[in-house]
Design an enzyme around this catalytic site. Structure first.
Site, PDB file in Angstrom:
ATOM      1  N   ASP A 166      56.540  67.703   7.240  1.00 30.82           N
ATOM      2  CA  ASP A 166      56.995  69.258   7.480  1.00 30.82           C
ATOM      3  C   ASP A 166      57.285  70.048   6.312  1.00 30.82           C
ATOM      4  OD1 ASP A 166      60.812  68.871   7.605  1.00 30.82           O
ATOM      5  OD2 ASP A 166      59.462  67.945   6.400  1.00 30.82           O
ATOM      6  N   TYR A 205      57.999  72.714   3.171  1.00 31.54           N
ATOM      7  CA  TYR A 205      59.108  72.884   1.982  1.00 31.54           C
ATOM      8  C   TYR A 205      60.204  73.492   2.705  1.00 31.54           C
ATOM      9  CZ  TYR A 205      55.267  70.774  -0.919  1.00 31.54           C
ATOM     10  OH  TYR A 205      54.362  70.372  -1.416  1.00 31.54           O
ATOM     11  N   PHE A 212      51.654  70.456   2.039  1.00 32.19           N
ATOM     12  CA  PHE A 212      51.643  70.132   0.657  1.00 32.19           C
ATOM     13  C   PHE A 212      51.386  71.465  -0.399  1.00 32.19           C
ATOM     14  CE2 PHE A 212      50.328  65.926   2.330  1.00 32.19           C
ATOM     15  CZ  PHE A 212      51.348  65.301   1.757  1.00 32.19           C
ATOM     16  N   HIS A 267      52.303  57.526   0.100  1.00 28.88           N
ATOM     17  CA  HIS A 267      52.608  59.017   0.043  1.00 28.88           C
ATOM     18  C   HIS A 267      52.660  59.301  -1.348  1.00 28.88           C
ATOM     19  CE1 HIS A 267      54.948  62.792   0.477  1.00 28.88           C
ATOM     20  NE2 HIS A 267      54.423  62.664   1.554  1.00 28.88           N
TER      21      HIS A 267
END
Length: 235
Positions: free
Chosen positions: A76, A78, A89, A202
């Site tokens: 989701d 920031y 990202f 991740h």
């Protein structure tokens, strides 16, 4: 006057997408799940909630379906003021690099010998990737300030799953980069016989160096480039 850094409308007509995505997006918002999601967003905006990003569908605006050659899945947006710009990202120009993005650039440089552009121009903004065929798709497309995952399970996932299926159903082979368990849970939506699926931990500092598949050292960027070059030579 600079554009707002947060959502100001719950009307999808204010969220442009590339023409190739429009039928899929229209179908979603016309349905029960899409209508319920819009009602939720409207309620939260009316209650004074600060919601990011200002353009939830920006990934679908900058990367038309016919141009997609790589898909990178995030979770989701920031949740800090001024960070989210509607691409997984990526952060808005001039914003300090979040740790996960710093690790993405670190692996990119390790793998390909490519240094990221100097901060702050464009710093952590991945708009250039998006306009060159990299679909930077979060699975949930809005979030409230300082409340990570606050809009998870409200309906966005139905739309983003449909986007993943649409790309998977396309004729052109695509590279899917699935980093972390959340992204990897979408593997079932992908035709793995037709597309290249790369999986690792991740890029977050909590998992980037840990087994089973550390992100740092995964070699995904070089592997994706080599696979795409092989596809082009066959075509």
């Amino acid at each position: 006057m600079s554009p707002p850094d947060h959502l100001s409308s719950s009307d999808p007509a204010d969220w442009p997408v590339a023409p190739g995505w429009q039928p899929l997006v229209d179908e979603f918002f016309a349905g029960a799940v899409g209508q319920k999601l819009l009602g939720f967003l409207r309620e939260r905006l009316d209650a004074g909630a600060v919601i990011f990003p200002p353009q939830p569908l920006r990934a679908l605006e900058l990367t038309p379906p016919e141009d997609v050659r790589v898909v990178i899945l995030g979770q989701d947006p920031y949740h800090g003021r001024g960070q989210a710009e509607g691409l997984a990202f990526s952060v808005a120009p001039g914003v300090a690099l979040p740790p996960s993005l710093r690790n993405i650039f670190k692996e990119l440089q390790r793998d390909l010998g490519t240094a990221p552009p100097p901060f702050p121009n464009p710093g952590g903004s991945l708009v250039k990737w998006a306009t060159h065929g990299v679909l930077l798709l979060n699975t949930c497309l809005t979030v409230e300030e300082a409340q990570p995952a606050s809009h998870a399970g409200r309906g966005w996932e139905v739309l983003t799953d449909a986007v993943i299926r649409h790309v998977s159903a396309g004729e052109k082979p695509v590279v899917f980069m699935l980093w972390g368990s959340h992204a990897q849970s979408k593997r079932a939506l992908i035709d793995v016989g037709h597309h290249k699926v790369l999986m690792s931990n991740h890029p977050s500092p909590l998992s980037a160096l840990r087994p089973p598949v550390p992100f740092i050292g995964c070699g995904h960027f070089g592997e994706a480039r080599a696979w795409r070059e092989a596809q082009q030579s066959q075509g």
